[in-house]
Design a protein around this motif. Structure first.
Motif, PDB file in Angstrom:
ATOM      1  N   TYR A 139       1.322  -1.707  -0.461  1.00  0.00           N
ATOM      2  CA  TYR A 139      -0.059  -0.460   0.038  1.00  0.00           C
ATOM      3  C   TYR A 139       0.803   1.160  -0.128  1.00  0.00           C
ATOM      4  O   TYR A 139       0.587   2.187  -0.851  1.00  0.00           O
ATOM      5  CB  TYR A 139      -1.211  -0.244   1.115  1.00  0.00           C
ATOM      6  CG  TYR A 139      -1.624   1.367   1.521  1.00  0.00           C
ATOM      7  CD1 TYR A 139      -2.433   1.298   0.392  1.00  0.00           C
ATOM      8  CD2 TYR A 139      -1.576   2.052   2.499  1.00  0.00           C
ATOM      9  CE1 TYR A 139      -3.339   3.171   0.718  1.00  0.00           C
ATOM     10  CE2 TYR A 139      -1.782   3.370   2.725  1.00  0.00           C
ATOM     11  CZ  TYR A 139      -2.640   3.729   1.383  1.00  0.00           C
ATOM     12  OH  TYR A 139      -3.785   4.580   1.317  1.00  0.00           O
ATOM     13  N   ILE A 140       1.973   1.903   0.947  1.00  0.00           N
ATOM     14  CA  ILE A 140       2.691   2.685   1.049  1.00  0.00           C
ATOM     15  C   ILE A 140       3.760   2.517  -0.171  1.00  0.00           C
ATOM     16  O   ILE A 140       4.018   3.775  -0.648  1.00  0.00           O
ATOM     17  CB  ILE A 140       3.702   1.815   2.022  1.00  0.00           C
ATOM     18  CG1 ILE A 140       2.757   2.271   3.378  1.00  0.00           C
ATOM     19  CG2 ILE A 140       4.355   3.542   2.578  1.00  0.00           C
ATOM     20  CD1 ILE A 140       1.912   3.632   3.913  1.00  0.00           C
ATOM     21  N   PHE A 141       4.159   1.452  -0.797  1.00  0.00           N
ATOM     22  CA  PHE A 141       4.584   1.651  -1.834  1.00  0.00           C
ATOM     23  C   PHE A 141       3.839   1.880  -3.443  1.00  0.00           C
ATOM     24  O   PHE A 141       4.116   2.929  -4.171  1.00  0.00           O
ATOM     25  CB  PHE A 141       5.177   0.546  -2.395  1.00  0.00           C
ATOM     26  CG  PHE A 141       5.978   0.200  -4.054  1.00  0.00           C
ATOM     27  CD1 PHE A 141       7.268   0.344  -3.856  1.00  0.00           C
ATOM     28  CD2 PHE A 141       4.980  -0.200  -5.146  1.00  0.00           C
ATOM     29  CE1 PHE A 141       7.512   0.592  -5.238  1.00  0.00           C
ATOM     30  CE2 PHE A 141       5.747  -0.554  -6.335  1.00  0.00           C
ATOM     31  CZ  PHE A 141       6.911   0.368  -6.280  1.00  0.00           C
ATOM     32  N   SER A 142       2.705   1.869  -3.142  1.00  0.00           N
ATOM     33  CA  SER A 142       2.273   2.353  -4.041  1.00  0.00           C
ATOM     34  C   SER A 142       1.044   3.629  -4.131  1.00  0.00           C
ATOM     35  O   SER A 142       1.572   3.750  -5.606  1.00  0.00           O
ATOM     36  CB  SER A 142       0.060   1.287  -4.507  1.00  0.00           C
ATOM     37  OG  SER A 142       0.647  -0.137  -4.565  1.00  0.00           O
ATOM     38  N   LEU A 143       1.139   4.288  -2.702  1.00  0.00           N
ATOM     39  CA  LEU A 143       0.952   5.556  -2.453  1.00  0.00           C
ATOM     40  C   LEU A 143       2.485   6.641  -3.209  1.00  0.00           C
ATOM     41  O   LEU A 143       1.801   7.865  -3.370  1.00  0.00           O
ATOM     42  CB  LEU A 143       0.653   5.422  -1.120  1.00  0.00           C
ATOM     43  CG  LEU A 143      -0.434   6.878  -0.372  1.00  0.00           C
ATOM     44  CD1 LEU A 143      -1.198   7.410  -0.971  1.00  0.00           C
ATOM     45  CD2 LEU A 143      -0.379   6.918   0.830  1.00  0.00           C
ATOM     46  N   PHE A 144       2.564   6.438  -2.638  1.00  0.00           N
ATOM     47  CA  PHE A 144       3.769   6.721  -2.732  1.00  0.00           C
ATOM     48  C   PHE A 144       4.705   6.720  -3.657  1.00  0.00           C
ATOM     49  O   PHE A 144       4.906   8.262  -4.434  1.00  0.00           O
ATOM     50  CB  PHE A 144       5.058   6.262  -1.795  1.00  0.00           C
ATOM     51  CG  PHE A 144       6.774   7.218  -2.801  1.00  0.00           C
ATOM     52  CD1 PHE A 144       6.831   7.899  -1.733  1.00  0.00           C
ATOM     53  CD2 PHE A 144       7.374   6.183  -3.177  1.00  0.00           C
ATOM     54  CE1 PHE A 144       8.152   8.897  -2.342  1.00  0.00           C
ATOM     55  CE2 PHE A 144       9.035   7.686  -4.065  1.00  0.00           C
ATOM     56  CZ  PHE A 144       9.066   8.054  -3.087  1.00  0.00           C
ATOM     57  N   SER A 145       4.541   5.903  -4.876  1.00  0.00           N
ATOM     58  CA  SER A 145       5.112   5.858  -6.643  1.00  0.00           C
ATOM     59  C   SER A 145       3.384   6.928  -7.108  1.00  0.00           C
ATOM     60  O   SER A 145       4.435   7.218  -7.929  1.00  0.00           O
ATOM     61  CB  SER A 145       4.755   4.366  -7.123  1.00  0.00           C
ATOM     62  OG  SER A 145       5.755   3.637  -6.074  1.00  0.00           O
ATOM     63  N   VAL A 151       6.532  12.498   1.951  1.00  0.00           N
ATOM     64  CA  VAL A 151       5.931  13.127   3.525  1.00  0.00           C
ATOM     65  C   VAL A 151       4.438  12.253   3.309  1.00  0.00           C
ATOM     66  O   VAL A 151       4.623  11.470   5.032  1.00  0.00           O
ATOM     67  CB  VAL A 151       6.040  14.495   3.962  1.00  0.00           C
ATOM     68  CG1 VAL A 151       5.097  15.495   4.742  1.00  0.00           C
ATOM     69  CG2 VAL A 151       6.854  15.665   3.666  1.00  0.00           C
ATOM     70  N   PHE A 152       4.124  12.500   2.401  1.00  0.00           N
ATOM     71  CA  PHE A 152       2.308  11.816   2.314  1.00  0.00           C
ATOM     72  C   PHE A 152       3.034  10.774   2.790  1.00  0.00           C
ATOM     73  O   PHE A 152       2.375  10.055   3.674  1.00  0.00           O
ATOM     74  CB  PHE A 152       2.057  11.485   1.012  1.00  0.00           C
ATOM     75  CG  PHE A 152       0.560  11.821   1.200  1.00  0.00           C
ATOM     76  CD1 PHE A 152       0.060  12.739   1.120  1.00  0.00           C
ATOM     77  CD2 PHE A 152      -0.078  10.727   1.440  1.00  0.00           C
ATOM     78  CE1 PHE A 152      -1.340  12.620   1.139  1.00  0.00           C
ATOM     79  CE2 PHE A 152      -1.394  10.014   1.340  1.00  0.00           C
ATOM     80  CZ  PHE A 152      -2.001  11.680   1.591  1.00  0.00           C
TER      81      PHE A 152
END
Length: 271
Positions: A102-108, A255-256
């Motif tokens: 999830y964090i990888f998808s969000l950041f990318s 940051v997000f």
């Protein structure tokens, strides 16, 4: 008003209005599409979000070769995945491993959307770059999604004990009537601050670039003197701001992702 004249008027508005670049417009003749009275036109914002997703899928698929000696593409994907893994390990602990996708998808997604919106020219004639993250609606959905996951994880793991998050350890008894209220307000403001930070940073940078570019164009059309006195410094500053915006695009995505990781840590560990 003919279509050609409408196009000229829109072009003139774009030249004088730095906010015109944020206008959401229907595309491909879908402005009259509706369901149950709600307009569902396919807009330039939706198009560039789709382009961002496709670019991200191509990036991940191209680097998912699992070669013994990784190439540059595979190394880039693995480095980015490792970066997110380390981010979660540092801020959530061992429990953060399951949030890597999830964090990888969000950041990318945020990073690609920010970078694609900074392209100076349209890759396809008439298809001008658009930054979805410069709209509060897009960043708000991402923030609400992250906040919802935090709430679900918090109540799933801890039940009603999750409310102890609003009573910091060591709070004096005589402040128990005030501190939980302040902590609750701070907690509820999190999605708003997440969305607002990204939205403001991207919009401000694009407005500044638009204003500086108008200085360069207008001064170059005003003669050699103004072109030298105003145009050249504005152009140099615009190049510097463009480089800064590339950095900001990465920083805002980081940051997000970082703040989302910290909020997940609260849900997992009640710190």
């Amino acid at each position: 008003m003919t279509q050609a004249r409408a196009g000229r008027v829109a072009a003139e508005q774009a030249k004088v209005d730095p906010m015109h670049q944020f206008t959401i417009e229907p595309m491909f003749g879908t402005d009259h599409w509706s369901i149950a009275g709600y307009n569902i036109a396919f807009t330039n914002s939706a198009l560039w979000m789709a382009i961002t997703v496709v670019a991200l899928l191509v990036f991940v698929a191209g680097g998912n070769k699992r070669q013994l000696v990784p190439g540059r593409w595979q190394m880039a994907v693995e480095s980015l995945t490792g970066f997110i893994d380390n981010l979660l390990a540092a801020n959530v602990g061992p429990a953060g491993k399951k949030y890597v996708p999830y964090i990888f998808s969000l950041f990318s997604f945020i990073l690609f959307a920010n970078l694609l919106g900074l392209m100076p020219l349209a890759l396809i004639p008439g298809l001008h770059p658009f930054t979805p993250t410069s709209h509060f609606t897009a960043t708000g959905v991402l923030a609400i999604l992250s906040f919802s996951i935090v709430l679900i994880v918090g109540f799933w793991r801890h039940g009603f004990h999750f409310f102890s998050l609003f009573v910091p350890h060591g709070t004096p008894i005589w402040l128990l009537w005030l501190i939980p209220f302040i902590e609750l307000i701070s907690f509820l403001v999190r999605p708003f601050s997440l969305a607002l930070r990204l939205f403001v940073a991207m919009m401000a940078g694009h407005v500044l670039l638009e204003v500086l570019s108008s200085f360069v164009i207008d001064s170059s059309n005003s003669g050699l003197l103004w072109g030298t006195v105003v145009g050249i410094p504005s152009f140099i500053l615009m190049v510097a701001i463009s480089a800064l915006e590339l950095l900001v695009a990465g920083i805002q995505a980081y940051v997000f992702a970082l703040l989302t990781s910290l909020y997940l840590n609260d849900a997992e560990n009640l710190h």
